[in-house]
Write a protein that holds these residues in place. Sequence first.
Motif, short mmCIF file in Angstrom:
data_model
loop_
_atom_site.label_atom_id
_atom_site.label_comp_id
_atom_site.label_asym_id
_atom_site.label_seq_id
_atom_site.Cartn_x
_atom_site.Cartn_y
_atom_site.Cartn_z
N ASP A 107 0.75 -1.18 -0.15
CA ASP A 107 -0.05 -0.16 0.11
C ASP A 107 0.89 1.38 -0.05
O ASP A 107 0.54 2.15 0.64
N PHE A 108 2.00 1.05 -0.58
CA PHE A 108 2.87 2.16 -0.80
C PHE A 108 3.32 3.08 0.20
O PHE A 108 3.10 4.27 0.42
N GLY A 109 3.84 2.29 1.42
CA GLY A 109 4.36 2.70 2.46
C GLY A 109 3.45 2.85 3.96
O GLY A 109 3.89 2.78 4.95
N TYR A 110 2.29 2.56 3.43
CA TYR A 110 1.22 2.36 4.83
C TYR A 110 1.05 0.91 5.28
O TYR A 110 0.28 0.70 5.97
N ASP A 111 1.99 0.17 4.58
CA ASP A 111 2.43 -1.26 5.22
C ASP A 111 3.71 -1.00 5.65
O ASP A 111 4.83 -1.24 4.90
N VAL A 112 3.93 -0.96 6.87
CA VAL A 112 5.17 -0.51 7.51
C VAL A 112 5.87 -1.83 8.19
O VAL A 112 5.46 -2.64 8.73
N ARG A 113 7.16 -2.04 7.52
CA ARG A 113 7.98 -3.39 7.88
C ARG A 113 8.92 -2.62 9.01
O ARG A 113 9.32 -3.67 9.91
N VAL A 115 1.60 5.40 11.50
CA VAL A 115 0.61 4.43 11.11
C VAL A 115 0.42 3.53 12.00
O VAL A 115 1.12 2.40 12.22
N PRO A 116 -0.48 3.52 13.05
CA PRO A 116 -0.48 2.69 14.25
C PRO A 116 -1.49 1.70 14.23
O PRO A 116 -1.31 0.60 14.95
N ASN A 117 -2.54 1.57 13.23
CA ASN A 117 -3.52 0.49 13.21
C ASN A 117 -2.92 -0.87 12.94
O ASN A 117 -3.39 -1.84 13.11
N HIS A 118 -2.08 -0.62 12.09
CA HIS A 118 -1.47 -1.93 11.36
C HIS A 118 0.05 -1.93 11.08
O HIS A 118 0.57 -0.94 10.91
N THR A 119 0.53 -3.13 10.71
CA THR A 119 1.89 -2.97 10.27
C THR A 119 2.07 -3.80 8.75
O THR A 119 0.77 -4.07 8.41
N SER A 120 3.07 -3.96 8.27
CA SER A 120 3.17 -4.76 7.16
C SER A 120 3.20 -6.40 7.68
O SER A 120 3.61 -6.63 8.91
N ARG A 154 0.88 13.08 11.80
CA ARG A 154 -0.49 13.02 11.45
C ARG A 154 -0.65 11.59 11.74
O ARG A 154 0.00 10.67 11.25
N ILE A 155 -1.66 11.17 12.64
CA ILE A 155 -2.04 9.85 12.94
C ILE A 155 -3.00 9.28 11.76
O ILE A 155 -4.02 9.56 11.75
N ASP A 156 -2.38 7.95 11.13
CA ASP A 156 -3.17 7.50 10.24
C ASP A 156 -4.17 6.49 10.58
O ASP A 156 -3.99 5.83 11.41
N ALA A 157 -5.40 6.70 10.15
CA ALA A 157 -6.52 5.50 10.45
C ALA A 157 -6.59 5.34 11.72
O ALA A 157 -6.58 4.11 12.10
N PRO A 158 -6.86 6.26 12.70
CA PRO A 158 -6.74 5.72 14.16
C PRO A 158 -8.12 4.97 14.57
O PRO A 158 -7.81 4.05 15.69
N LEU A 159 -9.09 5.51 14.03
CA LEU A 159 -10.50 5.06 14.59
C LEU A 159 -10.55 3.53 14.81
O LEU A 159 -10.95 2.88 15.40
N PRO A 160 -10.25 2.63 13.67
CA PRO A 160 -10.12 1.35 13.84
C PRO A 160 -9.24 0.42 14.83
O PRO A 160 -9.34 -0.61 14.88
N MET A 161 -8.16 1.30 15.26
CA MET A 161 -7.33 0.75 16.58
C MET A 161 -8.13 0.09 17.67
O MET A 161 -7.66 -0.89 18.05
N MET A 162 -9.20 0.69 17.90
CA MET A 162 -9.87 -0.02 18.92
C MET A 162 -11.51 -0.40 18.46
O MET A 162 -12.20 0.10 18.18
N GLU A 197 -6.46 11.49 11.66
CA GLU A 197 -7.42 11.27 10.55
C GLU A 197 -8.66 10.75 11.08
O GLU A 197 -8.88 9.44 10.97
N ILE A 198 -9.39 11.62 11.17
CA ILE A 198 -10.75 11.15 11.74
C ILE A 198 -12.00 11.47 10.82
O ILE A 198 -12.36 12.37 10.63
N HIS A 199 -12.32 10.30 10.26
CA HIS A 199 -13.46 10.23 9.28
C HIS A 199 -14.69 10.21 9.88
O HIS A 199 -15.29 8.95 10.14
N GLU A 200 -15.15 11.37 10.63
CA GLU A 200 -16.36 11.37 11.30
C GLU A 200 -17.15 12.69 10.89
O GLU A 200 -16.42 13.68 11.13
N PHE A 201 -18.33 12.38 10.37
CA PHE A 201 -19.06 13.72 9.85
C PHE A 201 -20.20 14.00 10.80
O PHE A 201 -21.16 14.84 10.28
#
Length: 547
Positions: A69-75, A109-114, A207-215, A275-279
């Motif tokens: 995912d072009f860097g959003y999969d961190v090794r 990118v805290p929700n997931h790793t590679s 900038r914290i990527d996609a944090p809402l799925p973390m919990m 990054e809070i996708h909440e409307f």
Amino acid sequence: MDPIASPSRDRARWWQRGVVYQIYPRSFLDSNGDGVGDLRGITLRLPYLAWLGIDVVWISPFYPSPMADFGYDVRDYTDVDPIFGDLAAFDELVAVATSHNIRIILDFVPNHTSKEHAWFIESRSSRNSAKRDFYIWADPRPDGGAPNNWLSIFGGRAWEWDAPSGQYYMHTFLPEQPDLNWRNPAVVSAMHDVLRFWLDRGVSGFRIDAPLPMMKDPQMRDNPPNTGKPTYHRPFGDYDTLVPLYSQGHPDIHEIFRGFRKVLDAYPDKVAIGEIHEFHWPTWATYYGVDLDELHMPFNFGLLKIPWTARAAAQLVTEIESSLPKGAWPNYVFGNHDEPRIASRLGTEARARVAMMMLLTLRGTPTIYFGEELGMFNGQILPEQTRDPWELRVPGIGVGRDPGRTPMHWDASANSGFCGEGVTPWLPVGIDYMERNVASQRENPRSMLHLTRTLLALRAQTPALQGGTYRTVHDGDGDCFAYLRESDDGQRYLIALNFADAERSLSLPTADIGTVLLSTHADTHDERRELGTLRLRADEGLVIALG
């Protein structure tokens, strides 16, 4: 609407006063001839960003990665992928940025790793592994199926079967991106150490990527069916068939944010942007924290969702301002690496100019995606040129992000100066690069680039625009949106925006005379006008000094 107060200029923090510029490093400047942008490329262009008037640079991930995912999969969270350089190149970037009074913030990118991260390799090795609980593993249902009905944002179910261990692991995005288990204190501690690693190297925040799925829901209950609108602001395919009630945004996320904040608060003057996708704006506002002890700014993506009408814009700003906790600081953004570019989304450069004026004059911190200062349009990507894994997995519904990630236009040379002649860029350069590039627009005082630079300079030297109060004076009736910005010393500025492609007259509750400082048409300045009735040309925005 009563005026909305701001901190005085003397008390405002750098992230309240400044303007953020997002760089997608693969697409900014290739310094070594491999067709991919890199850290040294960013360093070489820092003088341009200083000339433009940028205060803060946010860099999308450059960590070691298989690039699924072009860097959003961190090794590895504490190094630089050789594609982009090395830690020495990063340290040089920070040093040069500092010399230009530019701060650097990173994507975290805290929700997931590679799945190639050492933690996951060890976690997958055995059910008895010391790292097993670093990730979310679950037994199959009695029929052998996935543990629940949760879906991946990138298509298909959110569970991948691991035959050797006889369990499923969860992935909110690609199967190559297994989700970390943030209910494990060891994960929390390890990721806090990642933040400290980069803070010690001089970054000013994250900038914290996609944090809402973390919990997620600890009971892992099935998500309910969705009978309403898309989950976010555009269709997401099968993902929209369910409401992600249990797979993201569990209330325990607030404790995670407070933990991030404690790490940052141990260092002087750092910032956390989520990054809070909440409307639903009252819910969105909770991520500042009850005592403003969570995110300094949850990203506000409202301007990405609304139609291009004055009434929608005015209503959004009113809702944002009325939802903010006391003392919280707003922010606005029109684009990023996951979205179509402003000019393409709105259809014309004229509208993009009005959007830029609104972005840089509203109360709050603005974020500009690279190239928006030129009015860049989406690139044209042929099917065989598609690189985005989301588009490849869920084709045909318009989720492809490649068009908004094409290389920066620097000049009219081959490949627009992004990479050398004879080098194939990782994505094709936009077809309009010969006319729409930095070199040509720097020579044209009526260009989008000069409009953006003038707005940035005006904002930087005008306390009322940088940190003054906000009040709506015209709420969108008749295609126009107008608001007042006022500083502590009584300086007042009217911003009037015409969203229509025809001339409009705006009746204002004032008999003031004002001086037009700037028009988006770039042909009007220092013109005195009576403001009882204000004429605006098609797609025109004005900044007017009152008095």
